[in-house]
Design an enzyme around this catalytic site. Structure first.
Site, mmCIF file in Angstrom:
data_model
loop_
_atom_site.group_PDB
_atom_site.id
_atom_site.type_symbol
_atom_site.label_atom_id
_atom_site.label_comp_id
_atom_site.label_asym_id
_atom_site.label_seq_id
_atom_site.Cartn_x
_atom_site.Cartn_y
_atom_site.Cartn_z
ATOM 1 N N ASN A 7 -41.422 38.058 -97.659
ATOM 2 C CA ASN A 7 -40.258 37.922 -98.543
ATOM 3 C C ASN A 7 -39.138 38.788 -97.972
ATOM 4 O O ASN A 7 -39.153 40.003 -98.118
ATOM 5 C CB ASN A 7 -40.657 38.378 -99.955
ATOM 6 N N ARG A 91 -41.032 33.179 -98.605
ATOM 7 C CA ARG A 91 -40.217 32.900 -99.785
ATOM 8 C C ARG A 91 -38.824 32.523 -99.294
ATOM 9 O O ARG A 91 -38.207 33.281 -98.543
ATOM 10 C CB ARG A 91 -40.121 34.146 -100.661
ATOM 11 N N HIS A 180 -36.406 31.719 -109.588
ATOM 12 C CA HIS A 180 -37.690 32.256 -110.078
ATOM 13 C C HIS A 180 -38.719 31.140 -110.248
ATOM 14 O O HIS A 180 -39.684 31.290 -111.012
ATOM 15 C CB HIS A 180 -37.553 32.962 -111.445
ATOM 16 N N ARG A 241 -26.162 41.858 -113.787
ATOM 17 C CA ARG A 241 -25.431 40.577 -113.824
ATOM 18 C C ARG A 241 -25.054 40.202 -115.251
ATOM 19 O O ARG A 241 -25.856 40.365 -116.164
ATOM 20 C CB ARG A 241 -26.292 39.449 -113.237
ATOM 21 N N GLU A 384 -45.991 36.057 -107.622
ATOM 22 C CA GLU A 384 -45.297 35.090 -106.758
ATOM 23 C C GLU A 384 -45.954 35.020 -105.381
ATOM 24 O O GLU A 384 -46.035 33.949 -104.780
ATOM 25 C CB GLU A 384 -43.813 35.491 -106.629
#
Ligand code: ADP
Length: 399
Positions: A7, A91, A180, A241, A384
């Site tokens: 990743n 990823r 996601h 965010r 993940e």
């Protein structure tokens, strides 16, 4: 069969080596400060203490070389040679409309990932560099791309189209993509196993609440709507965010603060969310401490966050005409009973009812619904890396 999961971020690289015979993580680690002075790896081999290896990593290729050395070295290693890595799963953040599932990487796939750079300018370039580095260092080892966006490609047009001139979709593929996806897929499958049901028979709302956060409506195992959009800026208020806001605010801030549009977007990405509102921290641990100390803004910020999550759960219950379970995952969702309870208190009308004792859990699979609850509330930790490794194994098995 060992799968190396990679990743790549812009200056970091996370990895796990997973033995797919029993899905055991045999080594994992993080390379930090790639391309910056002071680069280093934190490497942990199974059943051993973590070690820090300092080294010069001017780029991702150098970082992956360090990872391979750490994996094969007599002191820190878990395999004898790089040949024991059967495949590499990467990823990749944005697959655009090209990918609705994971795929073996070839030249055409690389071009399609490059085509999506416009849609994920911060993420896809780092992912590409990571893939190219592995191709160079492990020629002949199959490489697989697992996209954050792929799981959401099942969304119907009514969910993914923005109400703007259709020609922008036609010309630029401007639409909701969602992110996601690897986490939402893993958690939905695991939830079905946990409940002893088929995922095809379930209506689930998954709340992935980490630094980045998104909610996903999953009907019969398929994503039918999610809160993140063209970019990961839409939807919930997050660590830094803003999430949803009136689009006219962008121009308003630009005018008042004499900023360019690019600078405003930077503010919305990096200085907003719970950090922006609380003026304390983007980390919920700090906010919870501030609440305990009686800080009112911290309390308002926590309320704002939970209220928005709950509103989306309600919206997705409408989208699916009911839900069987609301599921919490990722750093905050797995660890903060306070946030879970704050969200669930809005959801009694859906039959959600929390058992406060069961909700004291951290980082474990848990049904924390009260006995009479009609809609389950669950914690299902995400994984993940394992989802990436499984997809990689499945594709490579069929080569
Ligand atoms: P990401 O992968 O998006 O960076 P994570 O899923 O690792 O994020 O989640 C990180 C966030 O989870 C932290 O910023 C923090 O707000 C929250 N978090 C982690 N542990 C706890 C905890 N014990 N209590 C409250 N919040 C926590």
């Amino acid at each position: 069969m060992n799968v190396l999961v990679i990743n790549c971020g812009s200056s970091s690289l996370k990895y796990q080596l997973i033995d797919m015979r029993d899905e055991r993580v045999i080594a994992k680690g993080l390379c930090e400060r790639i391309g910056i002075e002071g680069s280093r790896i934190k490497h942990t081999a199974a059943d051993k203490d973590a070690v820090i290896i300092n080294g010069y990593m001017p780029d991702h290729k150098a970082a992956i070389k360090f990872v391979i050395d750490a994996l094969v070295s007599p002191e820190t290693g878990v395999i004898k040679s790089v040949d024991e890595i059967t495949a590499v799963g990467h990823r990749v953040v944005h697959g655009g409309e090209n990918f609705s599932s994971s795929t073996i990487i070839d030249a055409t796939v690389m071009n399609a990932i490059r085509d999506c750079i416009d849609l994920a300018p911060l993420h896809n370039p780092a992912n590409i560099v990571g893939i190219e580095a592995c191709q160079a260092l492990m020629p002949g080892t199959p490489q697989v791309a697992v996209f954050d966006t792929a799981f959401h490609q099942t969304m119907p047009e009514k969910a993914y189209l923005y109400a703007v001139p259709y020609e922008y979709y036609r010309k630029y593929k401007l639409r909701k993509y969602g992110f996601h996806g690897t986490s939402h897929k893993y958690v939905s499958l695991r939830t079905a196993e946990f409940l002893g049901k088929k995922v095809e028979d379930l209506k689930l709302v998954i709340c992935h609440l980490g630094n980045g956060a998104s909610v996903c409506a999953i009907d019969g195992g398929k994503s039918i709507d999610t809160t993140m959009g063209l970019t990961p800026l839409e939807g919930l208020a997050m660590g830094t965010r803003s999430g949803d806001l009136d689009p006219a605010i962008v121009q308003f801030i630009a005018d008042k603060e004499h900023l360019t549009l690019k600078q405003v977007i930077e503010v919305l990405n990096k200085q907003s969310g719970v950090l922006g509102v609380s003026e304390i921290s983007s980390d919920f641990r700090d906010l919870e401490d501030a609440c305990d100390a009686g800080n009112e803004r911290a309390m308002v910020t926590m309320d704002l966050f939970a209220y928005r999550v709950a509103k989306y759960v309600g919206a997705y219950a409408a989208a699916m005409n009911g839900i069987d379970a609301v599921v919490f995952t990722a750093g905050l969702g797995e660890n903060s009973g306070v946030v879970r309870e704050d969200v669930c208190k809005y959801l009694n009308f859906l039959g959600v009812k929390v058992d406060k004792d069961k909700n004291k859990c951290r980082g474990i699979e848990q049904d924390f619904s009260a006995e009479w609850a009609h809609c389950k509330s669950l914690v299902i930790p995400t994984n993940e890396e394992l989802m990436i490794a499984r997809d990689t194994k499945d594709l490579v098995d069929n080569l």
